[in-house]
Design an enzyme around this catalytic site. Structure first.
Site, PDB file in Angstrom:
ATOM      1  N   GLY A   1      22.600  84.601  69.665  1.00  0.00           N
ATOM      2  CA  GLY A   1      23.286  83.311  69.436  1.00  0.00           C
ATOM      3  C   GLY A   1      23.324  82.604  70.976  1.00  0.00           C
TER       4      GLY A   1
ATOM      5  N   GLY B   1      20.235  85.069  62.618  1.00  0.00           N
ATOM      6  CA  GLY B   1      21.635  84.668  62.813  1.00  0.00           C
ATOM      7  C   GLY B   1      21.737  83.207  62.355  1.00  0.00           C
ATOM      8  N   GLY B   2      22.098  82.301  63.424  1.00  0.00           N
ATOM      9  CA  GLY B   2      22.213  81.065  63.186  1.00  0.00           C
ATOM     10  C   GLY B   2      21.225  80.348  62.054  1.00  0.00           C
TER      11      GLY B   2
ATOM     12  N   HIS C   1      25.762  96.373  64.321  1.00  0.00           N
ATOM     13  CA  HIS C   1      25.571  95.086  65.045  1.00  0.00           C
ATOM     14  C   HIS C   1      26.244  94.845  66.307  1.00  0.00           C
ATOM     15  CE1 HIS C   1      25.347  90.677  65.739  1.00  0.00           C
ATOM     16  NE2 HIS C   1      24.477  90.784  65.057  1.00  0.00           N
TER      17      HIS C   1
ATOM     18  N   ASN D   1      21.431  87.279  58.510  1.00  0.00           N
ATOM     19  CA  ASN D   1      22.838  87.868  58.649  1.00  0.00           C
ATOM     20  C   ASN D   1      23.804  86.505  58.965  1.00  0.00           C
ATOM     21  OD1 ASN D   1      25.157  89.012  59.427  1.00  0.00           O
ATOM     22  ND2 ASN D   1      24.594  89.847  61.478  1.00  0.00           N
ATOM     23  N   TRP D   2      24.503  86.348  57.797  1.00  0.00           N
ATOM     24  CA  TRP D   2      25.301  85.287  57.905  1.00  0.00           C
ATOM     25  C   TRP D   2      26.823  85.150  58.720  1.00  0.00           C
ATOM     26  CZ3 TRP D   2      25.657  83.269  52.017  1.00  0.00           C
ATOM     27  CH2 TRP D   2      24.434  82.802  51.744  1.00  0.00           C
ATOM     28  N   LYS D   3      26.990  86.499  58.985  1.00  0.00           N
ATOM     29  CA  LYS D   3      28.108  86.790  59.812  1.00  0.00           C
ATOM     30  C   LYS D   3      29.256  86.144  58.947  1.00  0.00           C
ATOM     31  CE  LYS D   3      25.307  87.046  63.936  1.00  0.00           C
ATOM     32  NZ  LYS D   3      25.184  87.093  65.372  1.00  0.00           N
TER      33      LYS D   3
ATOM     34  N   SER E   1      18.119  84.928  68.554  1.00  0.00           N
ATOM     35  CA  SER E   1      17.701  83.599  68.708  1.00  0.00           C
ATOM     36  C   SER E   1      16.337  83.045  68.064  1.00  0.00           C
ATOM     37  CB  SER E   1      17.859  83.103  70.185  1.00  0.00           C
ATOM     38  OG  SER E   1      19.046  82.955  70.423  1.00  0.00           O
TER      39      SER E   1
ATOM     40  N   GLU F   1      27.910  92.712  67.477  1.00  0.00           N
ATOM     41  CA  GLU F   1      29.536  92.115  67.397  1.00  0.00           C
ATOM     42  C   GLU F   1      30.350  93.214  66.996  1.00  0.00           C
ATOM     43  OE1 GLU F   1      28.143  89.117  65.036  1.00  0.00           O
ATOM     44  OE2 GLU F   1      27.118  87.953  66.757  1.00  0.00           O
TER      45      GLU F   1
ATOM     46  N   GLU G   1      18.208  94.131  68.596  1.00  0.00           N
ATOM     47  CA  GLU G   1      18.729  92.805  68.917  1.00  0.00           C
ATOM     48  C   GLU G   1      19.344  93.191  70.368  1.00  0.00           C
ATOM     49  OE1 GLU G   1      20.024  90.440  65.162  1.00  0.00           O
ATOM     50  OE2 GLU G   1      21.677  91.764  65.635  1.00  0.00           O
TER      51      GLU G   1
HETATM   52  P1  13P Z   1      21.252  84.521  66.221  1.00  0.00           P
HETATM   53  O1  13P Z   1      19.847  84.492  65.335  1.00  0.00           O
HETATM   54  O2  13P Z   1      22.128  83.448  65.922  1.00  0.00           O
HETATM   55  O3  13P Z   1      20.845  84.543  67.625  1.00  0.00           O
HETATM   56  O4  13P Z   1      21.940  85.821  65.682  1.00  0.00           O
HETATM   57  C1  13P Z   1      21.110  86.966  65.727  1.00  0.00           C
HETATM   58  C2  13P Z   1      22.055  87.944  65.204  1.00  0.00           C
HETATM   59  O5  13P Z   1      22.930  88.487  65.632  1.00  0.00           O
HETATM   60  C3  13P Z   1      21.341  88.468  63.830  1.00  0.00           C
HETATM   61  O6  13P Z   1      22.127  89.603  63.562  1.00  0.00           O
END
Ligand code: 13P
Length: 249
Positions: free
Chosen positions: A172, A233-234, A94, A9-11, A212, A96, A166
């Site tokens: 994050g 994510g990251g 998600h 997920n590149w956000k 993470s 967010e 999640e």
């Molecule tokens: P991180 O891997 O950066 O913690 O993000 C997870 C995420 O929100 C994937 O959708």
């Protein structure tokens, strides 16, 4: 039987030139058998990404949709628009989107329905906040999120559903759920589906863990019997890290 899946997920990261660099790097890696690999760029990079990945095993996923088919919804994108650029899977729910854009389980239920009606697949995200885990209500919170958004669906719809647990406190933050916390929740989710539908349906749903996940912890997290991969994510923003996670099964 269910699939192993790693989705990035590149956000709101990666403009066109960054997308081109990252996807070109991802294309150069040999992909393992038996793992579905996906990336979710921003809307503006979807057409570019499906074109770049045309002959590759990496699928392109969207990060959101609007539940309506078309109409006066300024700034929004429909399922059929996504299909038109070669996208067949959508991330919904998600944390967010829930916290920053006030998405509710009831609203998500209609987004899920529109996505499935369009013949697309959903990666449905859910998870508890830190205070909920601390007060030991995390199972109830997760059960409620899943029930409201997904349990009106007919059993046949579950072929198009991927789940992603999640925990909000792990996103994050560098703090992951421990492998046993992840396994415990995933097993609970599967039992919830089995009791609402049936065991075969529960056993066929892929349940991803997100929060993470990094190259150095993916293997122990994915080792859980009910953990079928990750939503990353990251670490999905660096080709080497992402592919290390893809290869962690
Ligand atoms: P991180 O891997 O950066 O913690 O993000 C997870 C995420 O929100 C994937 O959708």
């Amino acid at each position: 039987m269910r699939n192993n899946i790693v989705a990035g997920n590149w956000k709101m990261n990666n403009d066109s030139s960054e997308t081109e660099v990252l996807l070109t790097q991802l294309k150069s890696f040999k992909k393992p058998e038996g793992v579905r690999i996906m990336v979710a760029p921003a809307f503006t990079q979807l057409a570019q990404s499906t074109a770049l990945l045309k002959d590759d095993a990496v699928a392109v996923v969207a990060q959101n949709i609007n539940a309506a088919a078309s109409g006066a919804y300024t700034g929004e994108v429909s399922a059929s628009m996504l299909k038109g650029v070669g996208v067949h899977t959508v991330i919904l729910g998600h944390s967010e989107r829930r916290s920053l854009f006030h998405e509710t389980d009831a609203g998500l239920a209609s987004k899920v329905k529109s996505t499935l009606d369009a013949g697309m697949e959903v990666i449905f995200c859910f998870g508890e906040e830190l205070k909920e885990r601390k007060s030991n209500t995390h199972f109830d919170v997760v059960a409620q999120q899943i029930r409201v958004a997904l349990f009106e669906l007919p059993v046949s719809a579950w072929k198009q559903i991927i789940l992603a647990y999640e925990p909000v406190w792990a996103i994050g933050t560098g703090e992951t759920a421990s492998p046993s916390q992840a396994q415990e929740m995933h097993s609970y989710i599967r039992s919830l589906i089995a009791s609402k539908y049936d065991q075969a349906t529960a056993d066929s749903v892929s349940i991803l863990y997100g929060g993470s996940v990094k190259p150095n912890n993916a293997q122990e997290i994915f080792a859980g019997e009910d953990v079928d991969g990750g939503l990353i994510g990251g670490a999905s923003l660096k080709a080497e890290d992402f592919m290390a996670i893809v290869n962690a099964f």
